[in-house]
Design a protein around this motif. Structure first.
Motif, PDB file in Angstrom:
ATOM      1  N   ASP A 585      36.021  52.853  31.445  1.00  0.00           N
ATOM      2  CA  ASP A 585      37.264  52.085  31.566  1.00  0.00           C
ATOM      3  C   ASP A 585      38.040  52.061  30.262  1.00  0.00           C
ATOM      4  O   ASP A 585      39.281  52.056  30.264  1.00  0.00           O
ATOM      5  CB  ASP A 585      36.950  50.656  32.016  1.00  0.00           C
ATOM      6  N   LEU A 586      37.339  52.039  29.123  1.00  0.00           N
ATOM      7  CA  LEU A 586      38.037  52.122  27.833  1.00  0.00           C
ATOM      8  C   LEU A 586      38.785  53.438  27.710  1.00  0.00           C
ATOM      9  O   LEU A 586      39.906  53.495  27.215  1.00  0.00           O
ATOM     10  CB  LEU A 586      37.037  51.994  26.673  1.00  0.00           C
ATOM     11  N   LEU A 589      42.197  53.479  29.637  1.00  0.00           N
ATOM     12  CA  LEU A 589      43.307  52.585  29.276  1.00  0.00           C
ATOM     13  C   LEU A 589      44.512  53.386  28.783  1.00  0.00           C
ATOM     14  O   LEU A 589      44.364  54.366  28.045  1.00  0.00           O
ATOM     15  CB  LEU A 589      42.855  51.598  28.197  1.00  0.00           C
ATOM     16  N   LYS A 590      45.697  52.946  29.155  1.00  0.00           N
ATOM     17  CA  LYS A 590      46.946  53.605  28.777  1.00  0.00           C
ATOM     18  C   LYS A 590      47.744  52.701  27.843  1.00  0.00           C
ATOM     19  O   LYS A 590      47.533  51.492  27.770  1.00  0.00           O
ATOM     20  CB  LYS A 590      47.784  53.927  30.022  1.00  0.00           C
ATOM     21  N   HIS A 593      48.922  48.823  28.506  1.00  0.00           N
ATOM     22  CA  HIS A 593      48.005  48.016  29.306  1.00  0.00           C
ATOM     23  C   HIS A 593      47.605  46.756  28.544  1.00  0.00           C
ATOM     24  O   HIS A 593      47.317  46.805  27.349  1.00  0.00           O
ATOM     25  CB  HIS A 593      46.746  48.806  29.656  1.00  0.00           C
ATOM     26  N   ILE A 595      44.811  43.757  28.295  1.00  0.00           N
ATOM     27  CA  ILE A 595      43.439  43.452  28.679  1.00  0.00           C
ATOM     28  C   ILE A 595      43.014  42.155  27.998  1.00  0.00           C
ATOM     29  O   ILE A 595      43.731  41.617  27.150  1.00  0.00           O
ATOM     30  CB  ILE A 595      42.475  44.588  28.270  1.00  0.00           C
ATOM     31  N   VAL A 608      47.314  47.575  24.508  1.00  0.00           N
ATOM     32  CA  VAL A 608      46.912  48.891  24.018  1.00  0.00           C
ATOM     33  C   VAL A 608      48.120  49.570  23.373  1.00  0.00           C
ATOM     34  O   VAL A 608      49.135  49.810  24.040  1.00  0.00           O
ATOM     35  CB  VAL A 608      46.358  49.755  25.161  1.00  0.00           C
ATOM     36  N   PRO A 611      46.100  55.003  23.298  1.00  0.00           N
ATOM     37  CA  PRO A 611      44.904  55.244  24.103  1.00  0.00           C
ATOM     38  C   PRO A 611      43.799  55.839  23.236  1.00  0.00           C
ATOM     39  O   PRO A 611      44.045  56.356  22.151  1.00  0.00           O
ATOM     40  CB  PRO A 611      45.375  56.250  25.169  1.00  0.00           C
ATOM     41  N   VAL A 643      42.345  45.513  33.443  1.00  0.00           N
ATOM     42  CA  VAL A 643      43.778  45.564  33.155  1.00  0.00           C
ATOM     43  C   VAL A 643      44.447  44.377  33.845  1.00  0.00           C
ATOM     44  O   VAL A 643      44.486  44.285  35.078  1.00  0.00           O
ATOM     45  CB  VAL A 643      44.400  46.896  33.637  1.00  0.00           C
ATOM     46  N   THR A 646      50.859  44.933  32.403  1.00  0.00           N
ATOM     47  CA  THR A 646      51.408  45.927  31.479  1.00  0.00           C
ATOM     48  C   THR A 646      52.519  45.298  30.660  1.00  0.00           C
ATOM     49  O   THR A 646      53.116  44.283  31.046  1.00  0.00           O
ATOM     50  CB  THR A 646      51.959  47.157  32.222  1.00  0.00           C
TER      51      THR A 646
END
Length: 940
Positions: A585-586, A589-590, A593, A595, A608, A611, A643, A646
């Motif tokens: 999942d890390l 990430l884009k 995102h 978190i 983030v 990436p 996530v 955004t």
């Protein structure tokens, strides 16, 4: 004087010891006298004493005894530099006709009654059955504790095990805490041996810490007396001063090095301090001011030593008077007599001389041997006041100083940076204090924040540095053992090694633990049976643990253990799966995102910014709502990142300034995204596991389940399980320790048999022609060299090309990976030979992995072009430049050292293939072409 056995002290000395001492300018210390008396009485000796205590006197007496009796004495050392020095010392006493030198690539008067040599040389003589061993009566093994060296230490054991029983072995060792154990082994394999342990330093050693420009005693003076030696306390003034400096100026100190302050204009006697860092010239000036010169400053890198010298040269520091500088020039000119003028510039002769004329020098393996010898002579003459040295200087070379300075307490061991051991600390600081000159020696540690006084005191005061064997079977050793004594004899010799001796002693202790545990187990079983009967449950069947009654109490205990084990397994698997999910999942990430972070380091919403790069440990760049910005990894998450939303970000978000980060954090908080409560779903891993459900059902149905969990019966059962685990662990340890050497040797024999080096019929082994060839190759890559000779890979090469390909067998890049064939330009024939050599290595490695033996290292061509040019007659400048183009930054000392190792292996090849072989002619020509100029100038 410490413990020992054998003959008494000086009053029983014989005529030879009397004659020997008459030429000495000093009286023997008690331990020296006792060891010499033992020698004259026909005993072997093991002498363990501190560095600088004068152990070599005992070795010199063995030389005297051999000459007086008309027999031979070999004086062995671990390094060529020490051999060279010992040769010079003995020639000065006995004359050049009586003393020889053999160091692999140098042979001087090899037929003399006294020959100084590296330990490998005498080992090779033994295996070759050399006639030089005839008439040998004494072998001195200087620095015998070197047998703990993980790379070369086995050679010492081989010599001790193989020497004729009539030869007296004189073993000289630095102080080790298991001297008696080592002595017991030598007695076992060599017979009558007197063990003498002496902990007394002839020159007392004081410990200090230099903080900035202030020198502190490490210990409180009130606790330094002999009466309270075991209870010495750290100097409270030192601790107070360090605390004050750290509180008032924490940025003044750099933990990883002593800096170059480039403070020009500081003349002799400048007190230093006042700046942000302590420079090496300031340290030297401080030592000079306090009367602590001459000094050796140990810096655990060649680059560091050269850098320290350059810093002193840039300063105005000078430690010599004009008349002393003139004497330096005389000695330097003598040492430079064999250096060609054309090589002087590339060798940096004038810059090196300039440092010597001011009283300081560097000393390490990267220096030209001629330079090192000159430094050693100048230091001994009091004309070099400070030497910046690597730890090689601590190994027996006679360069005592008034003080020793340790710049760091960490060194690189070839694989990683590690803390100094107590033994290494003692070996290094043991150079401080010149016998007959200094009242006391001084060991000085330069303080940095990584130096904790209490830990330093523990290091300086430690007396536990045991000697551990590094003995392990190898190809050449195995073939020589089999050829000389057969399979049974070889196994018996392995069993007599110090490695096996130590393992057996450990096994004795483990076996005693097993016996004691079994006694306690029987008592526990009896108590269990009695209590179980009283509680109305089936008595435990302790005799057959594999066929117990289902209703027996031990079966109930087994159920409890099975449940615990299953719960642990499920927890572990869930953790592994959870980690895998976090990583996946890390990586997904884009940018933008949002978190939530619940980790120990950072908490709250995070956006983030970049990436993660693709890899096994993805680390996206995030900004947290408190404006912290950095990369996070799997350690920052308990559960996979979720996530939450955004956030729109600029193309290039400003994260490099405080204001930019605060603006981003403010925008993150303004998104309205909320942090979820808790850390996510924590589903119990055992909730739906069928096996665990079944075990728990059986547990509840068992008759013993009605008992109170606090009952003594359960405590006894837990005690019984602990005893069983202790027995299993100890028996596993016994099996591994008693079989390691034998198993490794058996696997090596299997490899040699498969390759045709020997033929085995049951317990009978016959060494074939190829095996005899292998038995004459003494190299880390011995089997690879022999395989290439058998395959004819090197046939038809020119002498310079043969030197190039042979260099790949010995050279090791000072980098993480070896240089490959692609790094060798031009010359198709050489490239073909190198390619075929690598192919042989690959095939050999496959076989080694199949037989589970240590693999032969990959050929390294990093020196091939340089040695090829030098062998072709090119200049030192061109050859060194070629090494640089190949990515190998060689110093002149390295260049000479590697050339000599190439010569050594070429000579082995020449002898091994026989005088009529074309390859022998090529090898001889290659040796002659390499042995010229700086490579030939060994003794200066």
């Amino acid at each position: 004087m410490g413990p020992g056995d054998g003959p008494g002290p000086a009053d029983s000395r014989g005529p030879q010891l009397t004659a020997f001492t008459e030429r000495l300018a000093f009286d023997l210390d008690p331990f020296q006298s006792r060891a010499c008396v033992a020698l004259e009485s026909g005993h072997g000796v093991l002498v363990c004493a501190p560095t600088g205590a004068g152990k070599t006197i005992v070795g010199e007496f063995a030389v005297h005894l051999a000459l007086a009796a008309g027999t031979k004495c070999f004086y062995t050392t671990p390094i060529k530099a020490l051999s060279n020095q010992k040769y010079t010392d003995l020639v000065a006493v006995h004359g050049a006709d009586s003393v020889g030198l053999l160091t692999g690539d140098v042979a001087i008067n090899a037929g003399a009654p006294v020959v100084v040599m590296t330990t490998e040389v005498v080992r090779n003589m033994i295996y070759a059955g050399s006639p030089a061993l005839d008439g040998l009566s004494y072998v001195v093994m200087d620095e015998v504790h070197f047998l703990a060296d993980r790379f070369r230490g086995a050679v010492w054991e081989e010599v001790i095990l193989h020497l004729d029983p009539a030869v007296r072995v004189v073993s000289l060792s630095a102080t080790v805490s298991n001297a008696e154990e080592f002595g017991d082994w030598i007695k076992t394999v060599r017979g009558d041996t007197t063990v003498i342990v002496d902990d007394h330093r002839p020159v007392p050693l004081s410990q200090h810490v230099l903080v900035g420009n202030r020198m502190f005693d490490l210990y409180d003076r009130s606790t330094q007396g002999a009466a309270r030696k075991g209870a010495r306390e750290v100097n409270t003034d030192l601790k107070r001063y360090i605390k004050h400096r750290m509180l008032t100026a924490p940025d003044r100190f750099v933990p990883d090095r002593v800096s170059d302050s480039r403070s020009r204009g500081r003349g002799r006697g400048h007190r230093g301090g006042g700046g942000s860092r302590t420079s090496r010239p300031d340290v030297v000036a401080s030592l000079d001011r306090d009367g602590l010169l001459p000094a050796i400053m140990f810096i655990f890198s060649r680059k560091g030593c050269d850098g320290a010298l350059a810093q002193c040269q840039r300063s105005r520091l000078s430690l010599l008077e004009p008349h002393e500088a003139a004497r330096v020039d005389e000695i330097v000119d003598r040492h430079l007599s064999d250096i060609a003028p054309a090589d002087a510039e590339v060798l940096g002769v004038e810059q090196w001389r300039a440092g010597l004329r001011r009283g300081f020098a560097a000393h390490h393996a990267g220096l030209l041997p001629t330079f090192r010898h000159a430094v050693e002579e100048l230091f001994a003459a009091g004309l070099v006041k400070v030497v910046f040295a690597t730890e090689t200087l601590a190994l027996g070379i006679n360069m005592p100083a008034r003080s020793v300075v340790l710049e760091r307490l960490v060194k690189y061991n070839g694989e990683a940076h590690v803390d100094l051991t107590p033994g290494e600390f003692t070996q290094l600081t043991g150079r401080a204090g010149r016998r007959g000159i200094d009242v006391e020696g001084h060991a000085i540690v330069l303080w940095t924040p990584e130096v904790v006084p209490e830990q330093l005191a523990g290091l300086a005061g430690a007396r536990t540095f045991p000697l551990r064997s590094s003995f392990a079977p190898e190809y050449n050793m195995a073939i020589n053992l089999l050829g000389r004594m057969g399979l049974d004899g070889a196994r018996e010799l392995l069993h007599r090694s110090f490695a096996q001796f130590q393992a057996d002693r450990s096994v004795v202790g483990q076996a005693r633990k097993v016996d004691q545990a079994r006694i306690r187990l029987r008592k526990t079983d009896a108590q269990l049976a009695e209590l179980a009967a009283a509680r109305g449950v089936d008595a435990p069947d302790t005799e057959d643990t594999d066929d117990r009654s289902a209703n027996g109490f031990l079966a109930y205990i087994d159920l409890r253990e099975d449940i615990r084990r299953r719960e642990r397994d499920l927890k572990f698997h869930r953790r592994v799966e959870n980690t895998r999910s976090i990583v996946e999942d890390l990586g997904a990430l884009k940018k933008g995102h949002v978190i939530g972070l619940h980790g120990r380091r950072h908490r709250g919403l995070a956006v983030v910014l970049e990436p993660a790069a693709h890899g096994v440990d993805p680390k996206p760049l995030v900004l947290v709502e408190d404006a912290w910005c950095g990369r996070v990894d799997q350690r920052d998450f308990v559960n996979p990142p979720q996530v939450l939303g955004t956030m729109r970000l600029p193309r290039h978000p400003d994260r490099s300034t405080g204001r930019g980060r605060r603006d981003l954090a403010s925008a993150l908080r303004a998104t309205g995204i909320e942090m979820p409560r808790g850390r996510g779903n924590k589903r119990a891993p055992a909730a739906d596991d069928a096996e665990l459900i079944r075990l728990r059902t059986e547990l509840r149905a068992h008759p013993a389940h009605r008992l109170d969990p606090g009952d003594q019966l359960f405590r006894l059962a837990e005690q019984r399980n602990r005893l069983l685990r202790e027995i299993v662990t100890a028996e596993r340890e016994i099996a591994s320790r008693t079989s390691t050497l034998g198993v490794t040797f058996g696997r090596i024999v299997d490899v040699l048999g498969e390759l045709g080096y020997l033929t085995r019929t049951g317990d009978t082994v016959e060494v074939e022609h190829a095996g005899r060839l292998l038995g004459r190759i003494y190299s880390e890559s011995d089997l690879l060299v022999t395989e290439c000779l058998r395959a004819g890979v090197w046939e038809g090469l020119s002498h310079s090309d043969l030197a190039a390909v042979v260099s790949a067998m010995v050279y090791e890049s000072r980098r993480d990976s070896a240089s490959g064939v692609d790094s060798v330009p031009g010359n198709p024939r050489l490239r073909t030979a190198l390619t075929e050599t690598v192919q042989v290595w690959q095939q050999l490695n496959e076989m080694e992995r199949r037989h589970r033996v240590p693999t032969t290292r990959e050929p390294d061509t990093g020196f091939s072009v340089a040695v090829s040019l030098w062998s072709s007659g090119r200049s030192l400048t061109e050859s060194l430049a070629a090494a640089g183009l190949a990515g190998q930054l060689l110093s002149p000392g390295d260049f000479v050292r590697w050339n000599r190792q190439v010569i050594d292996l070429l000579e082995q090849i020449r002898i091994s293939v026989g005088p009529d072989a074309p390859l022998a002619t090529t090898a001889a020509r290659a040796v002659g072409s390499i042995r010229r100029g700086v490579v030939a100038a060994e003794l200066g």
